[in-house]
Design a protein around this motif. Structure first.
Motif, PDB file in Angstrom:
ATOM      1  N   HIS A 293      -5.076  -6.710 -10.072  1.00  6.11           N
ATOM      2  CA  HIS A 293      -5.615  -7.427  -8.837  1.00  6.11           C
ATOM      3  C   HIS A 293      -5.472  -8.719  -9.502  1.00  6.11           C
ATOM      4  O   HIS A 293      -4.964  -9.331 -10.259  1.00  6.11           O
ATOM      5  CB  HIS A 293      -7.274  -7.283  -9.534  1.00  6.11           C
ATOM      6  CG  HIS A 293      -8.297  -7.307  -8.901  1.00  6.11           C
ATOM      7  ND1 HIS A 293      -8.357  -9.569  -8.544  1.00  6.11           N
ATOM      8  CD2 HIS A 293      -9.203  -7.070  -7.863  1.00  6.11           C
ATOM      9  CE1 HIS A 293      -9.435  -8.856  -7.718  1.00  6.11           C
ATOM     10  NE2 HIS A 293     -10.307  -8.045  -7.549  1.00  6.11           N
TER      11      HIS A 293
ATOM     12  N   ILE B  29       1.312   4.827  -6.602  1.00  5.31           N
ATOM     13  CA  ILE B  29       0.457   5.696  -7.321  1.00  5.31           C
ATOM     14  C   ILE B  29       1.046   6.696  -8.463  1.00  5.31           C
ATOM     15  O   ILE B  29       0.235   6.993 -10.014  1.00  5.31           O
ATOM     16  CB  ILE B  29      -0.441   6.729  -6.932  1.00  5.31           C
ATOM     17  CG1 ILE B  29      -0.179   7.255  -5.997  1.00  5.31           C
ATOM     18  CG2 ILE B  29      -1.171   5.623  -5.978  1.00  5.31           C
ATOM     19  CD1 ILE B  29      -1.240   8.531  -5.204  1.00  5.31           C
TER      20      ILE B  29
ATOM     21  N   THR C  21     -13.191  -2.190  -6.768  1.00  8.18           N
ATOM     22  CA  THR C  21     -12.188  -2.468  -7.366  1.00  8.18           C
ATOM     23  C   THR C  21     -10.894  -3.599  -7.226  1.00  8.18           C
ATOM     24  O   THR C  21     -10.701  -4.425  -7.224  1.00  8.18           O
ATOM     25  CB  THR C  21     -11.277  -0.985  -7.821  1.00  8.18           C
ATOM     26  OG1 THR C  21     -12.098  -0.068  -8.038  1.00  8.18           O
ATOM     27  CG2 THR C  21      -9.415  -1.681  -8.131  1.00  8.18           C
ATOM     28  N   ASN C  22     -11.767  -3.729  -5.453  1.00  8.18           N
ATOM     29  CA  ASN C  22     -10.923  -5.191  -4.246  1.00  8.18           C
ATOM     30  C   ASN C  22     -12.193  -5.743  -4.116  1.00  8.18           C
ATOM     31  O   ASN C  22     -11.851  -6.831  -3.992  1.00  8.18           O
ATOM     32  CB  ASN C  22     -10.721  -3.950  -3.463  1.00  8.18           C
ATOM     33  CG  ASN C  22      -9.939  -3.424  -3.631  1.00  8.18           C
ATOM     34  OD1 ASN C  22      -7.890  -3.433  -3.343  1.00  8.18           O
ATOM     35  ND2 ASN C  22      -9.575  -2.169  -3.332  1.00  8.18           N
TER      36      ASN C  22
ATOM     37  N   ARG D  71      -5.177  -4.472 -14.120  1.00  9.29           N
ATOM     38  CA  ARG D  71      -4.776  -3.172 -14.255  1.00  9.29           C
ATOM     39  C   ARG D  71      -5.773  -2.776 -13.033  1.00  9.29           C
ATOM     40  O   ARG D  71      -6.536  -2.479 -14.135  1.00  9.29           O
ATOM     41  CB  ARG D  71      -4.024  -2.152 -14.693  1.00  9.29           C
ATOM     42  CG  ARG D  71      -2.896  -1.319 -14.213  1.00  9.29           C
ATOM     43  CD  ARG D  71      -2.249  -0.359 -15.176  1.00  9.29           C
ATOM     44  NE  ARG D  71      -2.862  -0.110 -16.478  1.00  9.29           N
ATOM     45  CZ  ARG D  71      -2.880  -0.253 -17.497  1.00  9.29           C
ATOM     46  NH1 ARG D  71      -1.767  -0.937 -17.732  1.00  9.29           N
ATOM     47  NH2 ARG D  71      -3.073   0.644 -18.027  1.00  9.29           N
ATOM     48  N   GLN D  72      -5.964  -1.824 -11.835  1.00 12.51           N
ATOM     49  CA  GLN D  72      -6.672  -1.563 -10.907  1.00 12.51           C
ATOM     50  C   GLN D  72      -6.895  -0.117 -11.592  1.00 12.51           C
ATOM     51  O   GLN D  72      -5.877   0.599 -11.726  1.00 12.51           O
ATOM     52  CB  GLN D  72      -6.426  -1.649  -9.838  1.00 12.51           C
ATOM     53  CG  GLN D  72      -6.570  -3.213  -9.565  1.00 12.51           C
ATOM     54  CD  GLN D  72      -6.396  -3.096  -7.787  1.00 12.51           C
ATOM     55  OE1 GLN D  72      -5.454  -2.952  -7.876  1.00 12.51           O
ATOM     56  NE2 GLN D  72      -7.183  -4.315  -7.390  1.00 12.51           N
TER      57      GLN D  72
ATOM     58  N   SER E 149       0.277  -3.661  -5.964  1.00 11.23           N
ATOM     59  CA  SER E 149      -0.231  -2.912  -5.945  1.00 11.23           C
ATOM     60  C   SER E 149      -1.439  -2.204  -6.831  1.00 11.23           C
ATOM     61  O   SER E 149      -2.177  -1.874  -6.594  1.00 11.23           O
ATOM     62  CB  SER E 149       1.459  -1.857  -5.166  1.00 11.23           C
ATOM     63  OG  SER E 149       1.601  -1.033  -7.117  1.00 11.23           O
ATOM     64  N   ALA E 150      -0.847  -2.871  -8.178  1.00 15.05           N
ATOM     65  CA  ALA E 150      -1.845  -2.427  -8.738  1.00 15.05           C
ATOM     66  C   ALA E 150      -2.562  -3.034 -10.016  1.00 15.05           C
ATOM     67  O   ALA E 150      -3.672  -2.539 -10.412  1.00 15.05           O
ATOM     68  CB  ALA E 150      -0.427  -1.073 -10.140  1.00 15.05           C
TER      69      ALA E 150
ATOM     70  N   THR F 202       0.661  -1.014  -0.066  1.00 11.77           N
ATOM     71  CA  THR F 202       0.232  -0.069  -0.201  1.00 11.77           C
ATOM     72  C   THR F 202       0.806   1.580   0.254  1.00 11.77           C
ATOM     73  O   THR F 202       0.351   1.473  -0.151  1.00 11.77           O
ATOM     74  CB  THR F 202      -0.705   0.161   1.359  1.00 11.77           C
ATOM     75  OG1 THR F 202      -0.137   0.443   2.641  1.00 11.77           O
ATOM     76  CG2 THR F 202      -1.423  -1.454   1.332  1.00 11.77           C
TER      77      THR F 202
ATOM     78  N   SER G 216      -3.089   1.200  -2.354  1.00 16.39           N
ATOM     79  CA  SER G 216      -1.651   2.388  -2.295  1.00 16.39           C
ATOM     80  C   SER G 216      -2.332   3.813  -2.194  1.00 16.39           C
ATOM     81  O   SER G 216      -1.709   5.067  -2.106  1.00 16.39           O
ATOM     82  CB  SER G 216      -1.243   1.759  -3.429  1.00 16.39           C
ATOM     83  OG  SER G 216      -2.013   1.800  -4.688  1.00 16.39           O
TER      84      SER G 216
ATOM     85  N   ARG H 250      -7.134   1.812  -6.024  1.00 15.03           N
ATOM     86  CA  ARG H 250      -6.621   1.072  -5.281  1.00 15.03           C
ATOM     87  C   ARG H 250      -6.227   1.529  -3.836  1.00 15.03           C
ATOM     88  O   ARG H 250      -5.818   2.300  -3.629  1.00 15.03           O
ATOM     89  CB  ARG H 250      -4.979   1.153  -6.094  1.00 15.03           C
ATOM     90  CG  ARG H 250      -4.480   0.632  -7.605  1.00 15.03           C
ATOM     91  CD  ARG H 250      -3.231   1.095  -8.645  1.00 15.03           C
ATOM     92  NE  ARG H 250      -3.152   1.012  -9.529  1.00 15.03           N
ATOM     93  CZ  ARG H 250      -2.670   1.981 -10.225  1.00 15.03           C
ATOM     94  NH1 ARG H 250      -1.542   2.731  -9.764  1.00 15.03           N
ATOM     95  NH2 ARG H 250      -2.976   1.243 -11.637  1.00 15.03           N
TER      96      ARG H 250
END
Length: 327
Positions: free
Chosen positions: A79, A36, A133-134, A85-86, A76-77, A31, A93, A91
């Motif tokens: 899924h 980012i 997203t998560n 790619r999120q 970190s980016a 995170t 982060s 994210r």
């Protein structure tokens, strides 16, 4: 650190995830808000390097540090289920910069109904995007379900905030009203997360055995995972939203603070940020990401699913089933 034959196990965390400390270290790493600012081009290059390393085809001369950093960017980016790619705002982060700005604003501008409604709407829009997203990507969710979750969570947050604000205005002083945003956020999280992931509750989420082989979808696993995520989200917000008002209530009357009133908002945002830097990874680490349930639970909770497992595995039914609980 997970290694095999002198090589980094690219699909395993660097720290032991069976311990709370190991999970905290992992989520501090994943995170990291600095990630980012990494361009999509670099993120895609990191993903490609991770995939090459997984196949044992990484370019000659690539250092261990480069592999570890690529792994960090990838985790970190992208899924963990879909590999997609999120979006940046969703994210984990982004939780520190995004959360500190919105939470600080909610705590600073809470005196009028208009401000309460606006900032609760902004916060739930942010939360809805983070939850989507998560989510467990193996479970589908329709645009209609997303809209229902968003509207319901926003409504619950606003109703809770306005209702508490009016109640406390009659029975308590202005100081007590500083805690209204936390109550609204907690109430909304109890609605937002389950609704955004309602397809998991309806259809279950896929469980696997120890070797990542798919076993059977489980509604019990979905309920357990979502419950843990709700608890973690509320815990993540609690220190910043409960302690910051106390700090600000103490320092705002001071002479130097009276001279810099326009900076009260930014100061409050920075205070919240200090809490989130530590609470984001800590709250994520409360429960293991790869959650587990006993197949014995299915004997009581879902006999039909147990029968499916027995037909698939015969006498070698896995005693423990695993699933990704989401974040």
């Amino acid at each position: 650190m997970a290694e095999s034959n002198g090589r980094l196990n690219i699909d395993k965390p660097l720290w032991d995830q069976s311990t709370f400390i190991g999970r905290v270290k992992h989520f501090f790493w994943v995170t990291d808000p600095r990630t980012i600012f990494t361009s999509d081009k670099k993120l895609d290059a990191a993903r490609d390097l991770v995939e090459q390393y997984r196949r044992g085809e990484e370019p000659p001369g690539v250092s261990r540090e480069e592999i570890v950093y690529a792994k960090k960017l990838f985790e970190s980016a992208f899924h963990p289920d879909s590999g997609e790619r999120q979006n940046v705002i969703g994210r984990m982060s982004f939780q520190v910069p995004g959360g500190m700005a919105i939470t600080g604003a909610m705590l600073q501008w809470y005196k009028t109904n208009t401000a309460v409604i606006f900032w609760q709407w902004v916060n739930q829009s942010f939360n809805a995007l983070v939850n989507y997203t998560n989510r467990n990507a193996a479970s589908d969710i329709t645009a209609q379900q997303i809209g229902l979750a968003y509207v319901t969570a926003t409504t619950s947050a606003v109703v809770t905030a306005i209702g508490l604000k009016k109640f406390l205005a009659k029975r308590a002083g202005p100081f007590a009203q500083r805690f209204v945003p936390f109550a609204a956020v907690a109430a909304a999280n109890c609605v937002n997360v389950p609704l955004m992931r309602q397809s998991e509750i309806t259809n279950g989420i896929m469980t696997t055995d120890e070797d990542e082989n798919e076993v059977v979808p489980s509604k019990y696993a979905a309920g357990k995972g979502i419950g843990q995520v709700v608890f973690s989200r509320i815990t993540m917000a609690a220190p910043g939203m409960l302690i910051t008002p106390i700090i600000m209530n103490r320092i705002e009357p001071m002479k130097f603070m009276q001279r810099i009133k326009p900076l009260h908002g930014p100061i409050q945002i920075m205070v919240v940020g200090c809490f989130l830097i530590f609470m984001t990874p800590t709250a994520c680490a409360i429960f293991p990401q790869r959650c587990q349930i006993s197949s014995e639970k299915l004997k009581v909770l879902d006999k039909e699913k147990l029968e499916e497992i027995q037909q698939k595995f015969g006498e070698k039914v896995p005693k423990t089933l695993y699933f990704n609980k989401g974040l």
